[in-house]
Motif scaffolding. Structure first.
Motif, mmCIF file in Angstrom:
data_model
loop_
_atom_site.group_PDB
_atom_site.id
_atom_site.type_symbol
_atom_site.label_atom_id
_atom_site.label_comp_id
_atom_site.label_asym_id
_atom_site.label_seq_id
_atom_site.Cartn_x
_atom_site.Cartn_y
_atom_site.Cartn_z
ATOM 1 N N PRO A 108 8.028 0.602 2.660
ATOM 2 C CA PRO A 108 7.214 -0.084 3.673
ATOM 3 C C PRO A 108 5.767 0.409 3.734
ATOM 4 O O PRO A 108 4.858 -0.378 3.986
ATOM 5 N N GLY A 109 5.549 1.697 3.506
ATOM 6 C CA GLY A 109 4.186 2.228 3.520
ATOM 7 C C GLY A 109 3.342 1.657 2.392
ATOM 8 O O GLY A 109 2.180 1.287 2.596
ATOM 9 N N ASP A 110 3.921 1.557 1.199
ATOM 10 C CA ASP A 110 3.198 0.980 0.068
ATOM 11 C C ASP A 110 2.972 -0.516 0.258
ATOM 12 O O ASP A 110 1.941 -1.055 -0.152
ATOM 13 N N VAL A 111 3.937 -1.193 0.892
ATOM 14 C CA VAL A 111 3.750 -2.617 1.202
ATOM 15 C C VAL A 111 2.555 -2.780 2.133
ATOM 16 O O VAL A 111 1.683 -3.629 1.895
ATOM 17 N N LEU A 112 2.484 -1.963 3.169
ATOM 18 C CA LEU A 112 1.379 -2.042 4.130
ATOM 19 C C LEU A 112 0.035 -1.768 3.457
ATOM 20 O O LEU A 112 -0.926 -2.521 3.644
ATOM 21 N N LEU A 113 -0.039 -0.700 2.655
ATOM 22 C CA LEU A 113 -1.289 -0.384 1.954
ATOM 23 C C LEU A 113 -1.710 -1.512 1.020
ATOM 24 O O LEU A 113 -2.887 -1.871 0.952
ATOM 25 N N THR A 114 -0.758 -2.070 0.298
ATOM 26 C CA THR A 114 -1.059 -3.161 -0.639
ATOM 27 C C THR A 114 -1.533 -4.391 0.107
ATOM 28 O O THR A 114 -2.531 -5.020 -0.272
ATOM 29 N N PHE A 165 -1.862 8.628 -4.740
ATOM 30 C CA PHE A 165 -1.291 9.113 -3.484
ATOM 31 C C PHE A 165 -2.282 9.008 -2.333
ATOM 32 O O PHE A 165 -1.894 8.955 -1.176
ATOM 33 N N ASP A 166 -3.559 8.960 -2.628
ATOM 34 C CA ASP A 166 -4.611 8.854 -1.624
ATOM 35 C C ASP A 166 -4.783 7.379 -1.235
ATOM 36 O O ASP A 166 -4.875 6.506 -2.097
ATOM 37 N N ALA A 167 -4.833 7.093 0.066
ATOM 38 C CA ALA A 167 -4.917 5.706 0.550
ATOM 39 C C ALA A 167 -6.164 4.988 0.042
ATOM 40 O O ALA A 167 -6.100 3.802 -0.301
ATOM 41 N N ASP A 168 -7.300 5.671 -0.009
ATOM 42 C CA ASP A 168 -8.530 5.029 -0.489
ATOM 43 C C ASP A 168 -8.431 4.680 -1.971
ATOM 44 O O ASP A 168 -8.863 3.609 -2.388
ATOM 45 N N ARG A 169 -7.864 5.583 -2.748
ATOM 46 C CA ARG A 169 -7.703 5.317 -4.188
ATOM 47 C C ARG A 169 -6.666 4.220 -4.422
ATOM 48 O O ARG A 169 -6.788 3.430 -5.341
ATOM 49 N N PHE A 170 -5.644 4.193 -3.583
ATOM 50 C CA PHE A 170 -4.633 3.138 -3.671
ATOM 51 C C PHE A 170 -5.294 1.784 -3.436
ATOM 52 O O PHE A 170 -5.099 0.840 -4.202
ATOM 53 N N ALA A 171 -6.087 1.684 -2.376
ATOM 54 C CA ALA A 171 -6.793 0.433 -2.076
ATOM 55 C C ALA A 171 -7.744 0.059 -3.199
ATOM 56 O O ALA A 171 -7.864 -1.126 -3.557
#
Length: 147
Positions: free
Chosen positions: A19-25, A123-129
Motif C-alpha cells: 500500500p505504501g508503494d501504491v500511494l507513492l506511485t 527507498f527515498d520518497a523523493d527518488r521514488f517520485a
C-alpha cells in the motif's frame, strides 16, 4: 502543464501489493501527469484478469503501460510478465518492472521475458517520485505506442 498532459489521458496498470508503494506511485503520477488514470491491482492473478478484460474487468481500457512488481501474492511478477509477453494481444504493452529485487537472476529473467525496463525501487520518497516521473516522461510522453 506538462507535455504529457497535452497528449490527453493515459491508462496505466500498476501491479503492486504494498500500500505504501501504491500511494507513492499514485502521488508521483498524479503530480506529474495530468489526465492519467492509474488502475491498481494487488496480485498477479488479478493483473491477468485486468489485462485480458475478464470477469469484473470486462469494461476496462487497455493500459498504455504496465508497472509491475515482481514480489506478488498468488502469482509472481515474472509469471505475469511471461504470460503477458506470450499473448499476441497483449505483448505490445510496455512493461516496466519496478521492484526491490536486485538479484541478477531476476534482472536477467525479466529481460529474457521481454520487460521493457527494470528499475530497482528507490527507498527515498523523493527518488521514488523521480523514478516514476522518468517512467512517465519516457513511456507515456516520448515513446510512440501502438494504438
Amino acid at each position: 502543464m506538462t507535455s504529457s498532459a497535452v497528449l490527453g489521458a493515459a491508462d496505466v496498470l500498476l501491479v503492486e501489493d504494498d500500500p505504501g508503494d501504491v500511494l507513492l506511485t499514485r502521488e508521483a503520477f498524479e503530480d506529474h501527469h495530468l489526465g492519467l488514470q492509474l488502475h491498481v491491482v494487488g496480485d498477479g492473478e488479478t493483473a491477468m484478469r485486468f489485462l485480458r478484460r475478464t470477469d469484473d474487468f470486462a469494461g476496462m481500457p487497455r493500459p498504455a503501460m504496465v508497472v509491475l512488481d515482481l514480489n506478488l501474492p498468488r502469482r509472481s511478477g515474472l509469471d505475469v510478465l511471461g504470460e503477458l509477453k506470450a499473448d499476441p494481444g497483449l505483448r505490445t504493452i510496455p512493461v516496466v518492472v519496478l521492484t526491490t529485487s536486485q538479484a541478477q537472476a531476476d534482472i536477467l529473467r525479466a529481460y529474457e521475458l521481454h520487460a521493457n525496463a527494470y528499475i530497482i525501487k528507490p527507498f527515498d520518497a523523493d527518488r521514488f517520485a523521480d523514478a516514476i516521473r522518468h517512467i512517465d516522461d519516457f513511456f507515456l510522453t516520448l515513446v510512440k505506442r501502438p494504438q
